[in-house]
Design a protein around this motif. Structure first.
Motif, mmCIF file in Angstrom:
data_model
loop_
_atom_site.group_PDB
_atom_site.id
_atom_site.type_symbol
_atom_site.label_atom_id
_atom_site.label_comp_id
_atom_site.label_asym_id
_atom_site.label_seq_id
_atom_site.Cartn_x
_atom_site.Cartn_y
_atom_site.Cartn_z
ATOM 1 N N SER A 72 -19.628 1.179 0.831
ATOM 2 C CA SER A 72 -20.595 2.273 0.758
ATOM 3 C C SER A 72 -19.957 3.521 0.170
ATOM 4 O O SER A 72 -18.757 3.757 0.327
ATOM 5 C CB SER A 72 -21.120 2.587 2.170
ATOM 6 N N SER A 73 -20.783 4.334 -0.479
ATOM 7 C CA SER A 73 -20.337 5.654 -0.963
ATOM 8 C C SER A 73 -20.825 6.751 -0.035
ATOM 9 O O SER A 73 -20.765 7.933 -0.371
ATOM 10 C CB SER A 73 -20.868 5.886 -2.380
ATOM 11 N N ASP A 74 -21.341 6.356 1.150
ATOM 12 C CA ASP A 74 -21.870 7.315 2.107
ATOM 13 C C ASP A 74 -20.915 7.530 3.270
ATOM 14 O O ASP A 74 -21.318 7.628 4.431
ATOM 15 C CB ASP A 74 -23.222 6.841 2.654
ATOM 16 N N PHE B 102 -11.105 3.049 3.327
ATOM 17 C CA PHE B 102 -12.005 2.161 2.578
ATOM 18 C C PHE B 102 -12.167 2.556 1.111
ATOM 19 O O PHE B 102 -13.120 2.123 0.450
ATOM 20 C CB PHE B 102 -13.375 2.067 3.258
ATOM 21 N N GLU B 103 -11.228 3.346 0.606
ATOM 22 C CA GLU B 103 -11.291 3.713 -0.811
ATOM 23 C C GLU B 103 -11.058 2.505 -1.715
ATOM 24 O O GLU B 103 -11.454 2.515 -2.877
ATOM 25 C CB GLU B 103 -10.269 4.803 -1.111
ATOM 26 N N ASP B 104 -10.423 1.457 -1.165
ATOM 27 C CA ASP B 104 -10.215 0.220 -1.925
ATOM 28 C C ASP B 104 -11.158 -0.887 -1.453
ATOM 29 O O ASP B 104 -10.813 -2.072 -1.462
ATOM 30 C CB ASP B 104 -8.763 -0.239 -1.801
ATOM 31 N N GLY B 105 -12.348 -0.490 -1.026
ATOM 32 C CA GLY B 105 -13.366 -1.461 -0.656
ATOM 33 C C GLY B 105 -12.965 -2.308 0.541
ATOM 34 O O GLY B 105 -12.574 -1.781 1.590
ATOM 35 N N GLN B 106 -13.019 -3.640 0.387
ATOM 36 C CA GLN B 106 -12.781 -4.555 1.496
ATOM 37 C C GLN B 106 -11.319 -4.974 1.645
ATOM 38 O O GLN B 106 -10.992 -5.702 2.593
ATOM 39 C CB GLN B 106 -13.639 -5.816 1.313
ATOM 40 N N ASP B 107 -10.465 -4.507 0.763
ATOM 41 C CA ASP B 107 -9.066 -4.935 0.805
ATOM 42 C C ASP B 107 -8.454 -4.704 2.186
ATOM 43 O O ASP B 107 -8.629 -3.644 2.789
ATOM 44 C CB ASP B 107 -8.237 -4.165 -0.239
ATOM 45 N N PHE B 108 -7.734 -5.708 2.661
ATOM 46 C CA PHE B 108 -7.000 -5.705 3.938
ATOM 47 C C PHE B 108 -7.906 -5.834 5.168
ATOM 48 O O PHE B 108 -7.414 -5.894 6.284
ATOM 49 C CB PHE B 108 -6.106 -4.473 4.076
ATOM 50 N N GLY C 266 -17.310 16.606 -0.353
ATOM 51 C CA GLY C 266 -18.315 15.621 -0.762
ATOM 52 C C GLY C 266 -18.053 14.296 -0.081
ATOM 53 O O GLY C 266 -17.025 14.094 0.571
ATOM 54 N N LYS C 267 -18.979 13.380 -0.243
ATOM 55 C CA LYS C 267 -18.876 12.078 0.426
ATOM 56 C C LYS C 267 -17.703 11.259 -0.130
ATOM 57 O O LYS C 267 -17.391 11.326 -1.318
ATOM 58 C CB LYS C 267 -20.179 11.297 0.263
ATOM 59 N N THR C 268 -17.077 10.496 0.767
ATOM 60 C CA THR C 268 -16.050 9.541 0.366
ATOM 61 C C THR C 268 -16.605 8.128 0.575
ATOM 62 O O THR C 268 -17.738 7.949 1.037
ATOM 63 C CB THR C 268 -14.774 9.720 1.210
ATOM 64 N N ARG C 269 -15.795 7.137 0.268
ATOM 65 C CA ARG C 269 -16.230 5.765 0.503
ATOM 66 C C ARG C 269 -16.068 5.415 1.978
ATOM 67 O O ARG C 269 -15.249 5.996 2.691
ATOM 68 C CB ARG C 269 -15.427 4.797 -0.357
ATOM 69 N N TYR D 31 0.874 -1.176 0.000
ATOM 70 C CA TYR D 31 0.000 0.000 0.000
ATOM 71 C C TYR D 31 0.903 1.215 0.000
ATOM 72 O O TYR D 31 2.110 1.099 0.231
ATOM 73 C CB TYR D 31 -0.890 -0.013 1.253
ATOM 74 N N ASN D 32 0.350 2.366 -0.233
ATOM 75 C CA ASN D 32 1.155 3.583 -0.213
ATOM 76 C C ASN D 32 1.822 3.753 1.155
ATOM 77 O O ASN D 32 1.149 3.924 2.174
ATOM 78 C CB ASN D 32 0.283 4.794 -0.524
#
Length: 504
Positions: A351-353, A328-334, A366-369, A223-224
């Motif tokens: 979620s996008s909320d 959580f920008e990469d969903g469920q990863d890790f 604005g909303k993030t993941r 990851y970064n």
């Protein structure tokens, strides 16, 4: 009638049994007529060669030497070739296998076998067979052959890595870890167990190359800002057919830089494990690479087909306090479970909320993941086989103090609340777990815990679109192993975002 039948046969129909009968007839003094019949019945001159006696008297003067053809059949690993001449009236024949080895002399009616070198995978040779008969000129026939060598693969494999899910950067393993570049190269061998291995041969002069699907930047491998410090290899060699010293090179094709480590000692007939420090063990500190080269070590010896077998090329994750994919920008990863007995390996619903703020505290406008739990995914009082639990392992400084920080939000829609009210739970466990079910059963043995009951709606419905901030102080376990974990107990949707562990 017997003699008339023999005259009607062609030499192409003669098998070894007929040849033996012919030789018996020759001894009885009637062979001359038989051989004349054979010659008369053959219309194609290239089917056999016959040679008349050099003198009208002497041994065998009443017969003619005949050499029809010879077969060259491969067996075993493809380099074992058996030559079988079809001859009549000769004493011996000499076979030159065309590879510089000494010719072999064999008696009439017998075959001879030769094992060609395994250095080349494919090689062309010319076999020459010369007949010898007392009182007769030599008869010579040749045949061009192509020898294809098949390497016999090993049937044993090393143990697969035991690192936890997402803690292994997988270049080539059978463990199914989802992080890393799939390697390609060499001859892939699949054992009866289902384990796959990479096989490289002809390392006398050739090299074995594994091309990576993507370039690996060591400092950011996972990851970064989350990388690796060590790379692991398992290598097998049988010295009689392989090599005893190995050279490994990591190649940075972008910057044309090679990172080398030479003359590694292999163990004869066993798997040898190597763990190299990427900063100090190679010719210079490794920053990035996109291929791996295996070859004979500078002082090594290569034998036979010079084959090695390679497995378990991977890099373990650098330990530290960084929570990967905490926004959580990469969903469920890790966050996803590898094993969850009678339960759900997925950790939450994406979620996008999420929060309007990023993980560094900046307002994004604005909303993030974020991570979301619905009523059917809740744990606690609502626990079922569909319950979901987010989980991530860390290795911290033993006994050091930290804070687990995150934001949460719970919708305020109507619903049947659990006892005590709807809530989001964040906690820290003082050990690692292979099975999610065991971790859930150990929730009460945590080293840090918080239940959040504030239900004001989604992040976008809360003050400043921020939700509720939680900070849980804790002290790392004696061995530094901790795991952060989250779940919700609610009849409506609940969310978390921007998870991080901060050293104090």
């Amino acid at each position: 009638m017997f003699m008339l039948y023999q005259v009607q046969q062609t030499l192409a129909d003669i098998n070894k049994q007929k040849i033996n009968k012919i030789m018996n007839l020759l001894k009885k003094g009637i062979g001359a007529l038989l051989v004349i019949g054979l010659i008369i019945s053959c219309d194609e001159e290239d089917e056999f060669t016959r040679v008349a006696p050099e003198a009208s008297s002497g041994p065998g003067s009443s017969t003619t030497a005949v050499f029809s053809s010879f077969s060259a059949e491969a067996s075993g690993d493809g380099t074992i070739v058996t030559v079988s001449p079809l001859t009549v009236g000769v004493d011996t024949y000499v076979v030159d296998f065309g590879d510089g080895s000494s010719p072999v002399t064999t008696a009439q009616g017998e075959s001879t076998t030769h094992d060609y070198s395994n250095v080349e995978a494919t090689a062309d040779y010319t076999i020459t067979v010369t007949t010898k008969a007392d009182g007769y000129a030599d008869i010579v026939k040749t045949q061009d052959i192509t020898v294809d060598h098949t390497v016999e693969s090993i049937d044993i494999a090393p143990d697969s890595p035991t690192g936890k899910l997402y803690n292994i950067f997988n270049i080539y393993t059978d463990s199914g870890y989802p992080i890393g570049s799939a390697g390609s190269g060499g001859n892939e061998v699949t054992l009866d167990s289902g384990n796959t291995l990479l096989e490289f041969s002809r390392l006398h002069s050739d090299t074995g190359v594994v091309e990576l699907a993507d370039e690996v930047v060591v400092a950011d491998a996972f990851y970064n800002g989350v990388g690796a410090e060590v790379i692991h290899f398992d290598v097998y060699s049988d010295f009689a057919t392989g090599i005893d010293k190995l050279k490994i090179t990591l190649v940075d094709g972008t910057n044309t830089v090679n990172y080398e480590i030479d003359d590694l000692d292999l163990t004869d007939g066993e798997w040898t494990s190597f763990d190299f420090d990427l900063a100090s063990d190679f010719s210079s500190p490794v920053s990035q690479f996109d291929s791996i080269i295996f070859e004979l070590g500078a002082t090594g010896t290569a034998n036979d087909h010079a084959t090695i077998t390679v497995d378990n090329i991977y890099m373990p994750r650098t330990t530290g306090s960084t929570v990967i994919n905490g926004d959580f920008e990469d969903g469920q990863d890790f966050w996803k479970w590898e094993t969850f007995t009678d339960g759900e390996t997925n950790p939450f619903g994406s979620s996008s909320d999420g929060s309007d703020f990023d993980i560094d505290g900046n307002d994004t406008g604005g909303k993030t993941r974020g991570a979301k739990w619905s009523s059917s995914q809740s744990g606690g009082e609502f626990r079922s086989s569909s319950s979901r639990y987010a989980y991530q392992e860390l290795i911290l400084t033993p006994g050091a103090n930290y804070v687990l920080e995150y934001q949460y939000a719970i919708k305020d829609d109507s619903g049947t609340d659990p006892i005590g009210g709807r809530n989001v739970v964040g906690l820290i466990l003082g050990e690692h777990f292979d099975d999610g079910a065991d971790a859930v059963d150990s929730i009460g043995d945590n080293i840090g815990y918080h239940e959040g009951f504030i239900a004001e709606g989604k992040f976008s419905d809360t003050t400043d679109d921020f939700g509720t901030l939680v900070q849980i102080p804790f002290t790392a376990s004696d061995n530094g192993e901790v795991a952060v974990m989250f779940y919700a107990v609610t009849p409506v949707d609940a969310y978390i975002d921007n998870v991080k562990v901060i050293a104090q």
